[in-house]
Design an enzyme around this catalytic site. Structure first.
Site, PDB file in Angstrom:
ATOM      1  N   ARG A  71       0.843  -1.218   0.000  1.00 19.10           N
ATOM      2  CA  ARG A  71       0.000   0.000   0.000  1.00 19.10           C
ATOM      3  C   ARG A  71       0.868   1.253   0.000  1.00 19.10           C
ATOM      4  O   ARG A  71       0.526   2.263  -0.620  1.00 19.10           O
ATOM      5  CB  ARG A  71      -0.947  -0.025   1.203  1.00 19.10           C
ATOM      6  CG  ARG A  71      -2.011  -1.130   1.084  1.00 19.10           C
ATOM      7  CD  ARG A  71      -3.020  -1.069   2.188  1.00 19.10           C
ATOM      8  NE  ARG A  71      -3.766   0.167   2.175  1.00 19.10           N
ATOM      9  CZ  ARG A  71      -4.331   0.679   3.260  1.00 19.10           C
ATOM     10  NH1 ARG A  71      -4.201   0.064   4.426  1.00 19.10           N
ATOM     11  NH2 ARG A  71      -5.018   1.815   3.183  1.00 19.10           N
ATOM     12  N   HIS A 123      -6.491   7.836  11.448  1.00 14.74           N
ATOM     13  CA  HIS A 123      -6.129   6.413  11.349  1.00 14.74           C
ATOM     14  C   HIS A 123      -4.658   6.219  11.040  1.00 14.74           C
ATOM     15  O   HIS A 123      -4.247   5.108  10.679  1.00 14.74           O
ATOM     16  CB  HIS A 123      -6.985   5.734  10.266  1.00 14.74           C
ATOM     17  CG  HIS A 123      -8.408   5.535  10.708  1.00 14.74           C
ATOM     18  ND1 HIS A 123      -9.403   5.139   9.839  1.00 14.74           N
ATOM     19  CD2 HIS A 123      -9.017   5.705  11.914  1.00 14.74           C
ATOM     20  CE1 HIS A 123     -10.556   5.064  10.504  1.00 14.74           C
ATOM     21  NE2 HIS A 123     -10.340   5.418  11.759  1.00 14.74           N
TER      22      HIS A 123
HETATM   23  N1  APR Z   1     -16.474   9.918  -5.046  1.00 15.90           N
HETATM   24  C1  APR Z   1     -17.103   9.984  -3.834  1.00 15.90           C
HETATM   25  N2  APR Z   1     -17.311   8.895  -3.043  1.00 15.90           N
HETATM   26  C2  APR Z   1     -16.878   7.714  -3.504  1.00 15.90           C
HETATM   27  C3  APR Z   1     -16.216   7.568  -4.749  1.00 15.90           C
HETATM   28  C4  APR Z   1     -16.026   8.742  -5.530  1.00 15.90           C
HETATM   29  N3  APR Z   1     -15.419   8.702  -6.723  1.00 15.90           N
HETATM   30  N4  APR Z   1     -15.929   6.248  -4.923  1.00 15.90           N
HETATM   31  C5  APR Z   1     -16.372   5.598  -3.831  1.00 15.90           C
HETATM   32  N5  APR Z   1     -16.959   6.469  -2.978  1.00 15.90           N
HETATM   33  C6  APR Z   1     -17.553   6.193  -1.671  1.00 15.90           C
HETATM   34  C7  APR Z   1     -18.293   4.880  -1.585  1.00 15.90           C
HETATM   35  O1  APR Z   1     -19.638   5.049  -2.013  1.00 15.90           O
HETATM   36  C8  APR Z   1     -18.217   4.588  -0.073  1.00 15.90           C
HETATM   37  O2  APR Z   1     -19.316   5.166   0.610  1.00 15.90           O
HETATM   38  O3  APR Z   1     -16.503   6.084  -0.741  1.00 15.90           O
HETATM   39  C9  APR Z   1     -16.925   5.279   0.360  1.00 15.90           C
HETATM   40  C10 APR Z   1     -15.813   4.317   0.701  1.00 15.90           C
HETATM   41  O4  APR Z   1     -16.221   3.580   1.827  1.00 15.90           O
HETATM   42  P1  APR Z   1     -15.184   2.548   2.476  1.00 15.90           P
HETATM   43  O5  APR Z   1     -14.582   1.706   1.401  1.00 15.90           O
HETATM   44  O6  APR Z   1     -15.886   1.889   3.617  1.00 15.90           O
HETATM   45  O7  APR Z   1     -14.005   3.472   3.030  1.00 15.90           O
HETATM   46  P2  APR Z   1     -14.027   4.332   4.361  1.00 15.90           P
HETATM   47  O8  APR Z   1     -15.392   4.803   4.671  1.00 15.90           O
HETATM   48  O9  APR Z   1     -12.960   5.362   4.198  1.00 15.90           O
HETATM   49  O10 APR Z   1     -13.556   3.273   5.463  1.00 15.90           O
HETATM   50  C11 APR Z   1     -13.376   3.771   6.794  1.00 15.90           C
HETATM   51  O11 APR Z   1     -12.545   1.595   7.461  1.00 15.90           O
HETATM   52  O12 APR Z   1     -11.303  -0.222   6.876  1.00 15.90           O
HETATM   53  C12 APR Z   1     -11.293   0.916   7.641  1.00 15.90           C
HETATM   54  O13 APR Z   1      -9.407   2.126   8.322  1.00 15.90           O
HETATM   55  C13 APR Z   1     -10.200   1.848   7.214  1.00 15.90           C
HETATM   56  O14 APR Z   1     -10.216   4.252   7.141  1.00 15.90           O
HETATM   57  C14 APR Z   1     -10.931   3.097   6.746  1.00 15.90           C
HETATM   58  C15 APR Z   1     -12.263   2.993   7.440  1.00 15.90           C
END
Ligand code: APR
Length: 253
Positions: A71, A123
């Protein structure tokens, strides 16, 4: 053109209102970094229990180091650059008349490279490592392996990614809580709202009287917790939101 509920929410803001922003992996998706829970996300490739817990690190440190080495290399790929959403938030920090805090769940350095300074990586950060023995925290851009000795205490096997793993307390929670209790506007960008304590920030801000706005590709399960939503790719929605905020504050920039 923003949806009417969003425009109405922004119009009610004072020009020197306090803004607190939370970002997640979605804001970095268009820079080429995978999210976690989308179909092509990180947790579809590897089990978080095997690479993102203290127990995994104790059980198989080299596998955990290998996961974060991959990563770290991806963030350092020249093709991965801050996108228009990162740059828009840095511009908002530069020109917004009131207090602004950006809290990111992301461990990439794209907000930093875009110029955001009032920034908390709750994080942790991929480009830092720390020693579990003496607490040394240092920048790190190459692979890390279990046999590497700590340059400060010479401990071997004590160097780990500066990442908050599941079951560990996120960083700077006191400062984040103070900001949420004093904020006039809370904006959540690109996060699924699946992971606490970040997922609870909207409720804390709302309880303190803040207006709350969800910005995402699509409505999340927690969309009903927000006063309004703005949906679409972050590189489209965030610059439009920032332009509208600065226009409301009478800032020509
Ligand atoms: N523009 C806006 N939003 C987007 C885009 C985009 N181009 N692509 C994806 N998304 C949104 C998705 O719809 C989703 O709601 O981004 C979000 C990503 O969600 P996750 O994959 O769950 O990531 P995140 O919310 O940052 O996770 C939180 O979980 O695994 C742990 O530590 C890790 O910091 C992370 C935490």
């Amino acid at each position: 053109m923003l949806p009417d509920p969003v425009t109405a929410l922004l119009r009610r803001l004072r020009g020197d209102a306090a803004i607190t922003i939370l970002t997640g992996a979605g804001i970095s998706r268009e820079s080429g970094l995978h999210t976690f829970r989308d179909a092509d996300g990180v947790w579809a490739q590897v089990r978080l229990e095997d690479v993102a817990t203290p127990q995994a690190f104790a059980r198989d440190p080299e596998t955990v180091q290998g996961f974060y080495n991959a990563r770290r290399r991806s963030v350092l790929d020249p093709a991965v650059q801050p996108n228009a959403a990162h740059h828009a938030l840095a511009r908002l920090e530069q020109f917004w008349p009131g207090p602004l805090l950006l809290v990111t769940q992301n461990v990439d350095d794209l907000h930093d490279r875009a110029g955001s300074r009032h920034l908390i990586h709750m994080h942790g950060e991929l480009l830092k490592i720390r020693c579990e023995s003496c607490g040394l925290l240092m920048d790190w851009t190459r692979d890390l392996h279990t046999g590497e000795a700590c340059p400060q205490c010479a401990g071997v096997g004590t160097l780990r990614p500066h990442i908050v793993w599941f079951g560990e307390m996120p960083l700077a929670m006191d400062a984040i809580g103070e900001a949420l209790d004093a904020t006039d506007l809370f904006i959540s960008i690109g996060t699924s709202g699946n992971v606490y304590p970040a997922a609870g920030f909207v409720s804390q801000a709302r309880a303190a009287g803040a207006a709350t706005l969800e910005v995402n590709l699509e409505e999340t399960e927690g969309a009903g917790l927000f006063h309004a939503g703005l949906y679409g790719p972050a590189t489209v929605t965030v610059p439009a939101l920032v332009d509208a905020l600065l226009e409301c504050a009478g800032v020509r920039c």
